[in-house]
Design a protein around this motif. Structure first.
Motif, short mmCIF file in Angstrom:
data_model
loop_
_atom_site.label_atom_id
_atom_site.label_comp_id
_atom_site.label_asym_id
_atom_site.label_seq_id
_atom_site.Cartn_x
_atom_site.Cartn_y
_atom_site.Cartn_z
N PHE A 375 0.92 -1.35 0.07
CA PHE A 375 0.13 0.12 0.01
C PHE A 375 0.89 1.27 0.03
O PHE A 375 0.62 2.34 -0.68
CB PHE A 375 -1.14 -0.04 1.03
CG PHE A 375 -1.63 1.29 1.37
CD1 PHE A 375 -2.49 1.52 0.15
CD2 PHE A 375 -1.59 2.06 2.43
CE1 PHE A 375 -3.19 3.05 0.46
CE2 PHE A 375 -2.36 3.17 2.77
CZ PHE A 375 -3.25 3.63 1.65
N ARG A 378 2.24 1.75 -3.65
CA ARG A 378 1.21 2.39 -4.29
C ARG A 378 0.64 3.69 -4.05
O ARG A 378 0.32 4.33 -4.92
CB ARG A 378 0.02 1.34 -4.15
CG ARG A 378 0.11 -0.24 -4.74
CD ARG A 378 -1.14 -1.00 -4.52
NE ARG A 378 -2.09 -0.89 -5.54
CZ ARG A 378 -3.32 -1.46 -5.49
NH1 ARG A 378 -3.69 -2.30 -4.59
NH2 ARG A 378 -4.10 -1.11 -6.64
N SER A 379 0.58 4.01 -2.85
CA SER A 379 0.24 5.31 -2.51
C SER A 379 1.22 6.52 -3.09
O SER A 379 1.08 7.67 -3.31
CB SER A 379 0.01 5.73 -0.94
OG SER A 379 1.62 5.77 -0.39
N ARG A 380 2.54 5.94 -3.55
CA ARG A 380 3.50 6.88 -4.27
C ARG A 380 3.38 6.70 -5.74
O ARG A 380 4.22 7.29 -6.28
CB ARG A 380 4.92 6.31 -3.52
CG ARG A 380 4.93 6.81 -2.21
CD ARG A 380 4.71 8.09 -1.64
NE ARG A 380 4.78 8.26 -0.19
CZ ARG A 380 3.89 8.46 0.36
NH1 ARG A 380 2.90 8.43 -0.12
NH2 ARG A 380 4.30 8.68 1.91
N LEU A 382 3.13 3.71 -7.67
CA LEU A 382 3.47 2.46 -8.42
C LEU A 382 2.17 1.63 -8.49
O LEU A 382 1.43 1.47 -7.40
CB LEU A 382 4.41 1.77 -7.28
CG LEU A 382 6.05 1.96 -7.70
CD1 LEU A 382 6.35 3.36 -7.40
CD2 LEU A 382 7.03 1.15 -7.07
N HIS B 48 -6.79 7.14 5.61
CA HIS B 48 -6.35 5.90 4.68
C HIS B 48 -7.54 5.78 3.67
O HIS B 48 -7.30 5.17 2.59
CB HIS B 48 -6.38 4.85 5.69
CG HIS B 48 -5.16 4.53 6.44
ND1 HIS B 48 -4.94 4.31 7.82
CD2 HIS B 48 -4.01 5.02 6.14
CE1 HIS B 48 -3.80 4.09 8.13
NE2 HIS B 48 -3.17 4.74 7.20
N ALA B 51 -6.66 7.97 0.75
CA ALA B 51 -5.84 7.34 0.05
C ALA B 51 -5.73 5.83 -0.72
O ALA B 51 -5.23 5.39 -1.48
CB ALA B 51 -4.39 7.33 1.08
N GLY B 52 -7.08 5.19 -0.37
CA GLY B 52 -7.27 4.03 -0.89
C GLY B 52 -6.98 2.84 -0.16
O GLY B 52 -6.75 1.85 -0.94
N ARG B 53 -6.44 2.69 1.10
CA ARG B 53 -6.06 1.63 1.33
C ARG B 53 -7.23 0.33 1.75
O ARG B 53 -8.20 0.74 1.94
CB ARG B 53 -5.58 2.13 2.98
CG ARG B 53 -4.76 0.62 3.87
CD ARG B 53 -4.69 0.87 5.09
NE ARG B 53 -3.93 -0.16 5.92
CZ ARG B 53 -3.97 -0.22 7.05
NH1 ARG B 53 -4.11 0.76 7.77
NH2 ARG B 53 -3.45 -1.51 7.60
N PRO B 75 -5.36 3.26 -5.35
CA PRO B 75 -4.55 4.10 -4.71
C PRO B 75 -3.35 4.55 -5.62
O PRO B 75 -3.00 5.72 -5.45
CB PRO B 75 -3.47 3.24 -3.77
CG PRO B 75 -4.57 1.92 -3.30
CD PRO B 75 -5.13 1.72 -4.88
N LEU B 85 -0.46 11.02 0.66
CA LEU B 85 -0.77 10.65 2.35
C LEU B 85 0.85 10.50 2.75
O LEU B 85 1.61 9.75 2.52
CB LEU B 85 -1.32 9.31 2.23
CG LEU B 85 -1.70 8.91 3.62
CD1 LEU B 85 -2.55 9.77 4.72
CD2 LEU B 85 -2.14 7.45 3.73
#
Lengths: 423, 254
Positions: A375, A378-380, A382, B48, B51-53, B75, B85
């Motif tokens: 996660f 992915r939050s960055r 990728l 969260h 951000a799509g967790r 995400p 995030l």
């Protein structure tokens, strides 16, 4: 009754005549092979890995008449530019480089010199019975061998890069490499097994470190996923010597690596690091055998396996501390990533201790990729696939990060990343 | 007015427990919103979910980000569209080089925007510049992502990533927790330097302390999964002086 191996051997010997001593060496090995046979799953050390398909292919190939290579080897990787490159094509040692640094001698069994023969033959015989048949199989069908001799006290300015290319011709590749590091010498040797097609390899590499010698050895196996790859390394460490070995298996449908490490002299030390990635239906087996035979010897073994799809990883690491090897310090660790149902990991760390004053530890863990790390990546930005590939690659960096030569480390790491992204 | 984010009646559950119970929030470009609240009020859940967790069930309500349904996006798709995030607990990722991750992240966004990949020399120049602002030296950059970093170093690394990725909406989840006063100032300066009329920030925080250094335009008090009070920065000072109870009591009596 004449066995299939005997028939093949007779035919092979007839088509591969050799200098006077070679038939003797071959026949001794053949007798021993006949006694043991090829290892089967009935043996504890081969329980998880059935070598029958590899044996059948090797014998089939040996029975055929040999064709010249059909394809040119792919260009050597950039790492070879910094190294002294020795080419082996379809198991056949090519012309040796001539402009060698001082203190380095390359000898080949087929050169026709009696003194060289005797020297090399003695070393081959020393390897004895280690491979439960595989080492004997290699010797029984030998046509050549390479001996690398580093003179005492010499630090080689360039690494040796053995480029073992197979183009998938029906030829049984049986490389035999003997590395002898003189007292107080320092050398780096890489064996890169690569190729295309349904190759068959059963290589034996002997690594002898003299007193106080330092050897870095790297094995990188990127054969095609149709190949069968069997490899044995037999390392013997004299007093105060140090072996730094990294072994990486990425290719082959079926691969088995046996690394024997004898800490024979007081104060010898070995670091053994392995990384395996089995995808699709690959079956990759690593066995390491660490024998502490002398006092105050140290070993560190780390193996990391990754299994995905229907891939299967087998690891067996065995530390034996002989009686009298007091002050031994040994640690063996195996960590695995099991990426999906259907993949399999079999791991067996073992300790056998016959001395009193020792420090030994071993452990094995198997897990999945950390969802929080996925996660985070992915939050960055990728993608899920990119994030997972990056984390799988990262898992192997603890192994490859210790490779001393930067271009070689890059070669190994990019080979791993390529394999991750194509699998 | 340039609306970046609209959260309407958002209800979110984790397993059996409902954490957000009808949350509303409007964020325009150029604004800084502080979200405060006691532990367990749902602050981190909101961060969260935005951000799509995985692991959160959105049972009702909607989230619109620059005209798109944010909840439909993966995400990474949110990151490509400029959402960032800053993690409360930045993850240690041994074996992944800090700079290599940033380059992959920046190029992912460039690709989405239809721009060419960043030039290596230009990239390193920007990395050095932003790292300098966060008072991070080169050794930081060459290390694995957050591996062996102290708590303060991890938070600085988050702000450094944000500075390089230049998001339009940055959600900073308790970035101030665990920071000493010097690190807090560095982090706050990093945020302040990025404030402009195109960009918005959501600062999720438990304490008023951060707001001494970053002046919010709005302060929202979150309790039991809802925004129970919204005010200006004066509200944060009241909370600091009187605690959360008076707001919660008042909300309960309404």
């Amino acid at each position: 009754m004449t066995s299939a191996i005997q028939t093949t051997h007779a035919k092979f010997v007839a088509s591969h005549p050799a200098a006077t001593w070679l038939p003797r060496l071959r026949s001794v090995a053949l007798e021993s092979l006949e006694r043991h046979g090829f290892p089967t799953v009935a043996l504890e050390d081969y329980r998880y890995t059935n070598l029958k398909p590899a044996a059948e292919r090797a014998i089939d190939y040996l029975g055929r008449s040999e064709q010249p290579p059909q394809t040119q080897p792919e260009a050597a990787p950039a790492a070879a530019a910094d190294a002294l490159r020795i080419e082996v094509v379809n198991g056949r040692l090519q012309r040796l480089p001539e402009d060698l640094p001082a203190g380095l001698t390359l000898r080949r069994l087929s050169a026709g010199d009696k003194a060289q023969h005797d020297l090399i033959a003695a070393q081959i015989n020393e390897a004895g019975q280690r491979g439960a048949g595989l080492v004997e199989f290699n010797a029984a069908f030998l046509t050549d061998a390479l001996q690398i001799d580093v003179a005492p006290g010499v630090t080689l300015p360039t690494p040796l890069y053995l480029d073992l290319w197979s183009d998938g011709q029906p030829i049984s590749n049986l490389p035999r490499v003997l590395v002898r590091c003189g007292d107080g010498s320092n050398a780096t040797v890489i064996e890169h097994f690569r190729g295309t097609g349904a190759g068959s390899t059963n290589s034996v590499t002997q690594l002898a470190c003299g007193t106080g010698a330092q050897l870095e050895y790297v094995k990188l196996q990127t054969e095609s996923t149709d190949a069968h790859h069997l490899a044995t390394q037999i390392a013997t460490l004299a007093a105060g010597s140090c072996l730094n070995a990294t072994y990486i298996d990425l290719g082959s449908a079926l691969a088995r690596n046996d690394l024997h490490c004898d800490l024979a002299g007081a104060g010898a030390s070995a670091s053994l690091r392995g990384a395996y990635l089995a995808a699709d239906a690959q079956h990759l087996d690593a066995h390491i055998w660490i024998n502490h035979r002398a006092p105050h010897t140290q070993s560190r073994a780390t193996h990391r396996g990754i299994a995905k799809d229907r891939g299967r990883i087998v690891f067996d690491g065995k530390i034996t501390v002989a009686s009298g090897a007091d002050g031994t310090d040994a640690a063996l660790q195996n960590r695995n990533l099991l990426l999906n149902d259907g993949a399999e990991i079999d791991t067996k760390p073992e300790l056998e201790i016959y001395a009193d004053d020792v420090k030994c530890s071993h452990g094995a863990t198997t897990g999945q990729l950390d969802p929080m790390s996925v996660f985070y990546l992915r939050s960055r930005g990728l993608t899920d696939v990119q994030a997972r590939q990056m984390l799988i690659g990262a898992f192997t960096r603890k192994i490859t990060g210790h490779i001393g030569m930067p271009t070689l480390r890059q070669l190994v790491e990019s080979s791993i990343d390529d394999r991750i992204s194509e699998s | 007015m340039n609306r970046l984010l609209s959260v309407n009646g958002l209800r979110v559950s984790v397993g059996e427990a409902e954490i957000l119970r009808g949350l509303d929030l409007e964020v325009n470009a150029g604004e800084v919103h502080a979200i405060m609240g006691p532990n367990g009020s749902g602050k981190s859940t909101l961060a969260h979910v935005l951000a799509g967790r995985d692991g959160y069930d959105v049972t009702a309500g909607s989230v619109t980000y620059r005209g798109e349904d944010l909840l439909e996006l993966a995400p990474e798709e949110r990151a490509w569209r400029g959402l960032f995030l800053g993690f409360q607990y930045p993850v240690e990722i041994p074996g992944v080089n800090n700079v290599a991750l940033l380059k992959a992240a920046l190029n992912a966004r460039k690709k989405y925007q239809g721009e060419p990949e960043v030039d290596s020399i230009e990239f390193l120049k920007r990395v050095r510049e932003k790292a300098g602002l966060m008072e991070m030296d080169d050794s930081f950059l060459q290390r694995a992502v957050n591996e062996g970093f102290s708590g303060g170093e991890k938070k600085r690394n988050e702000i450094f990533q944000m500075a390089l990725l230049e998001p339009e909406l940055a959600i900073l989840d308790e970035t101030d927790s665990g920071l000493d006063i010097d690190a807090l100032k560095i982090v706050a300066n990093g945020v302040n330097r990025m404030r402009n009329d195109q960009r918005a920030f959501i600062l999720v925080t438990h304490y008023q302390r951060l707001l001494d250094y970053i002046q919010p335009d709005f302060v929202h008090v979150l309790a039991r999964g809802q925004v129970v009070k919204t005010g200006d920065k004066g509200l944060a000072l009241d909370l600091e002086a009187q605690g959360y109870d008076w707001v919660l009591d008042k909300a309960a009596n309404q």
